[in-house]
Scaffold this motif. Structure first.
Motif, PDB file in Angstrom:
ATOM      1  N   VAL A 196      47.154  31.319  50.679  1.00 63.55           N
ATOM      2  CA  VAL A 196      46.796  32.657  51.679  1.00 63.55           C
ATOM      3  C   VAL A 196      46.654  34.021  50.743  1.00 63.55           C
ATOM      4  O   VAL A 196      47.714  33.958  49.922  1.00 63.55           O
ATOM      5  N   ALA A 197      45.837  34.586  50.743  1.00 65.70           N
ATOM      6  CA  ALA A 197      45.737  35.817  50.126  1.00 65.70           C
ATOM      7  C   ALA A 197      46.371  37.119  50.528  1.00 65.70           C
ATOM      8  O   ALA A 197      46.292  37.365  51.735  1.00 65.70           O
ATOM      9  N   VAL A 198      47.138  37.744  49.668  1.00 62.24           N
ATOM     10  CA  VAL A 198      47.943  38.960  50.610  1.00 62.24           C
ATOM     11  C   VAL A 198      47.218  39.962  50.030  1.00 62.24           C
ATOM     12  O   VAL A 198      47.486  41.073  50.787  1.00 62.24           O
ATOM     13  N   GLY A 199      46.455  39.955  49.050  1.00 66.30           N
ATOM     14  CA  GLY A 199      45.668  41.289  48.673  1.00 66.30           C
ATOM     15  C   GLY A 199      44.232  40.731  48.401  1.00 66.30           C
ATOM     16  O   GLY A 199      44.068  39.637  48.523  1.00 66.30           O
ATOM     17  N   THR A 200      43.514  41.900  47.911  1.00 66.35           N
ATOM     18  CA  THR A 200      41.973  41.242  47.450  1.00 66.35           C
ATOM     19  C   THR A 200      41.773  41.493  46.134  1.00 66.35           C
ATOM     20  O   THR A 200      40.730  41.776  45.869  1.00 66.35           O
ATOM     21  N   SER A 201      42.816  41.744  45.425  1.00 61.42           N
ATOM     22  CA  SER A 201      42.690  42.209  43.869  1.00 61.42           C
ATOM     23  C   SER A 201      42.011  41.092  43.031  1.00 61.42           C
ATOM     24  O   SER A 201      41.882  39.901  43.512  1.00 61.42           O
ATOM     25  N   GLU A 202      41.521  41.358  41.927  1.00 63.62           N
ATOM     26  CA  GLU A 202      40.838  40.243  41.124  1.00 63.62           C
ATOM     27  C   GLU A 202      41.697  39.391  40.895  1.00 63.62           C
ATOM     28  O   GLU A 202      41.358  37.845  40.571  1.00 63.62           O
ATOM     29  N   GLU A 203      43.125  39.504  40.387  1.00 66.67           N
ATOM     30  CA  GLU A 203      44.049  38.581  40.272  1.00 66.67           C
ATOM     31  C   GLU A 203      44.313  37.463  41.296  1.00 66.67           C
ATOM     32  O   GLU A 203      44.407  36.325  40.841  1.00 66.67           O
ATOM     33  N   ASP A 204      44.281  37.895  42.493  1.00 65.84           N
ATOM     34  CA  ASP A 204      44.346  37.280  43.738  1.00 65.84           C
ATOM     35  C   ASP A 204      43.125  35.949  43.680  1.00 65.84           C
ATOM     36  O   ASP A 204      43.419  34.955  43.980  1.00 65.84           O
ATOM     37  N   GLY A 205      42.149  36.535  43.354  1.00 64.75           N
ATOM     38  CA  GLY A 205      40.772  35.709  43.288  1.00 64.75           C
ATOM     39  C   GLY A 205      40.921  34.643  42.276  1.00 64.75           C
ATOM     40  O   GLY A 205      40.733  33.686  42.445  1.00 64.75           O
ATOM     41  N   LEU A 206      41.412  35.103  41.050  1.00 63.72           N
ATOM     42  CA  LEU A 206      41.508  34.140  39.997  1.00 63.72           C
ATOM     43  C   LEU A 206      42.504  33.198  40.164  1.00 63.72           C
ATOM     44  O   LEU A 206      42.363  31.803  40.207  1.00 63.72           O
ATOM     45  N   ILE A 207      43.598  33.466  41.044  1.00 68.13           N
ATOM     46  CA  ILE A 207      44.582  32.565  41.529  1.00 68.13           C
ATOM     47  C   ILE A 207      44.233  31.377  42.243  1.00 68.13           C
ATOM     48  O   ILE A 207      44.401  30.243  42.339  1.00 68.13           O
ATOM     49  N   ARG A 208      43.490  32.209  43.659  1.00 66.90           N
ATOM     50  CA  ARG A 208      42.790  31.232  44.436  1.00 66.90           C
ATOM     51  C   ARG A 208      41.723  30.178  44.004  1.00 66.90           C
ATOM     52  O   ARG A 208      41.701  29.025  44.413  1.00 66.90           O
ATOM     53  N   ARG A 209      40.809  30.740  42.840  1.00 64.85           N
ATOM     54  CA  ARG A 209      39.837  30.021  42.458  1.00 64.85           C
ATOM     55  C   ARG A 209      40.716  28.849  41.638  1.00 64.85           C
ATOM     56  O   ARG A 209      40.162  27.661  41.451  1.00 64.85           O
ATOM     57  N   ASP A 264      39.102  25.649  39.845  1.00 63.10           N
ATOM     58  CA  ASP A 264      38.365  26.289  38.697  1.00 63.10           C
ATOM     59  C   ASP A 264      38.936  26.354  37.302  1.00 63.10           C
ATOM     60  O   ASP A 264      40.084  27.152  37.240  1.00 63.10           O
ATOM     61  N   ARG A 265      38.600  25.552  36.420  1.00 60.33           N
ATOM     62  CA  ARG A 265      39.366  25.694  34.972  1.00 60.33           C
ATOM     63  C   ARG A 265      39.350  26.951  34.312  1.00 60.33           C
ATOM     64  O   ARG A 265      40.221  27.446  34.059  1.00 60.33           O
ATOM     65  N   PRO A 266      38.150  27.614  34.275  1.00 55.85           N
ATOM     66  CA  PRO A 266      37.947  28.964  33.623  1.00 55.85           C
ATOM     67  C   PRO A 266      38.929  30.038  34.136  1.00 55.85           C
ATOM     68  O   PRO A 266      39.466  30.783  33.341  1.00 55.85           O
ATOM     69  N   ALA A 267      38.898  29.801  35.669  1.00 62.92           N
ATOM     70  CA  ALA A 267      39.974  30.723  36.313  1.00 62.92           C
ATOM     71  C   ALA A 267      41.239  30.589  35.768  1.00 62.92           C
ATOM     72  O   ALA A 267      41.970  31.559  35.510  1.00 62.92           O
ATOM     73  N   PHE A 268      41.812  29.269  35.579  1.00 63.56           N
ATOM     74  CA  PHE A 268      42.970  28.999  35.314  1.00 63.56           C
ATOM     75  C   PHE A 268      43.221  29.436  33.918  1.00 63.56           C
ATOM     76  O   PHE A 268      44.324  29.810  33.408  1.00 63.56           O
ATOM     77  N   GLY A 269      42.383  29.260  32.881  1.00 64.29           N
ATOM     78  CA  GLY A 269      42.411  29.909  31.684  1.00 64.29           C
ATOM     79  C   GLY A 269      42.726  31.131  31.556  1.00 64.29           C
ATOM     80  O   GLY A 269      43.267  31.738  30.581  1.00 64.29           O
ATOM     81  N   GLU A 270      41.905  31.895  32.302  1.00 66.78           N
ATOM     82  CA  GLU A 270      42.235  33.382  32.187  1.00 66.78           C
ATOM     83  C   GLU A 270      43.547  33.649  32.639  1.00 66.78           C
ATOM     84  O   GLU A 270      44.103  34.658  32.289  1.00 66.78           O
ATOM     85  N   LEU A 271      44.238  33.032  33.717  1.00 69.97           N
ATOM     86  CA  LEU A 271      45.801  32.973  34.134  1.00 69.97           C
ATOM     87  C   LEU A 271      46.445  32.965  32.773  1.00 69.97           C
ATOM     88  O   LEU A 271      47.445  33.371  32.767  1.00 69.97           O
ATOM     89  N   TYR A 272      46.279  31.776  32.213  1.00 66.53           N
ATOM     90  CA  TYR A 272      46.978  31.678  30.993  1.00 66.53           C
ATOM     91  C   TYR A 272      46.770  32.536  29.865  1.00 66.53           C
ATOM     92  O   TYR A 272      47.789  33.066  29.526  1.00 66.53           O
ATOM     93  N   LEU A 273      45.660  33.181  29.705  1.00 66.53           N
ATOM     94  CA  LEU A 273      45.522  34.397  28.728  1.00 66.53           C
ATOM     95  C   LEU A 273      46.363  35.679  29.428  1.00 66.53           C
ATOM     96  O   LEU A 273      47.228  36.012  28.658  1.00 66.53           O
ATOM     97  N   ARG A 274      46.455  35.725  30.529  1.00 65.51           N
ATOM     98  CA  ARG A 274      47.333  36.905  31.057  1.00 65.51           C
ATOM     99  C   ARG A 274      48.813  36.419  30.996  1.00 65.51           C
ATOM    100  O   ARG A 274      49.459  37.397  31.019  1.00 65.51           O
TER     101      ARG A 274
END
Length: 179
Positions: free
Chosen positions: A4-17, A22-32
């Motif tokens: 469930v998305a609480v906001g619509t931020s870019e980070e929420d989208g990354l987490i959902r993907r 979505d491996r590239p989205a997870f890779g971006e979360l790793y970097l962050r």
């Protein structure tokens, strides 16, 4: 389970993907978040093992991400996985015996390593809130706002934790110098 998305931020989208595979989205979360996870682990385990455990934490997170209910909970959830992995590390360590007798201090220049490990040992003895923020600031090089964003603390809480943690660290260091 649907995230469930609480906001619509870019980070929420990354987490959902990432939760959808979505491996590239997870890779971006790793970097962050790798620095935050490394800091949490470094506050609890030997420095030489923290790097490997970061990988373990993210592998575990990748496997469990579908079970996360809200994107807003991601930071705290990831931090909890890191703290739990550190506890598991010590449970596993009790079951093994080192073969070579080497420890983490033998891999760095003598005086610098001794000073760094002495300070790291003192930080590890502080209360958790101060320990985590100090490691993230002093070892990981994160700024106060970066720490606040990564941990979910308010900037004021980060400032207070850093100030009180440094005060306690100075007191500990002063006690050692006097001996």
């Amino acid at each position: 389970m649907v995230l469930v998305a609480v906001g619509t931020s870019e980070e929420d989208g990354l987490i959902r993907r990432a939760a959808e595979g979505d491996r590239p989205a997870f890779g971006e979360l790793y970097l962050r978040y790798a620095r935050m996870v490394h800091g949490i682990l470094l506050a609890r385990v030997p420095a030489g093992d923290a790097e490997d455990l970061v990988q373990d934490v993210f592998l575990s997170a990748m496997r469990q991400l579908r079970g996360l209910r809200t994107a807003a909970a991601f930071r705290g959830w990831l931090g909890a996985i890191a703290r739990n992995r550190a506890m598991d590390y010590f449970r596993e360590a009790r079951q093994t015996v080192p073969l070579d007798g080497q420890n983490e201090r033998e891999h760095a220049p003598r005086e610098t390593a001794e000073d760094a490990f002495l300070v790291l040992g003192m930080i590890r003895g502080l209360p958790e809130a101060y320990r985590d923020t100090l490691i993230l600031r002093l070892v990981e090089g994160m700024t106060g706002p970066e720490i606040a964003k990564a941990t979910g603390l308010t900037p004021d809480s980060v400032r207070v934790n850093l100030c009180r943690g440094m005060k306690m660290l100075r007191q500990l260091a002063g006690g050692i110098e006097g001996k």
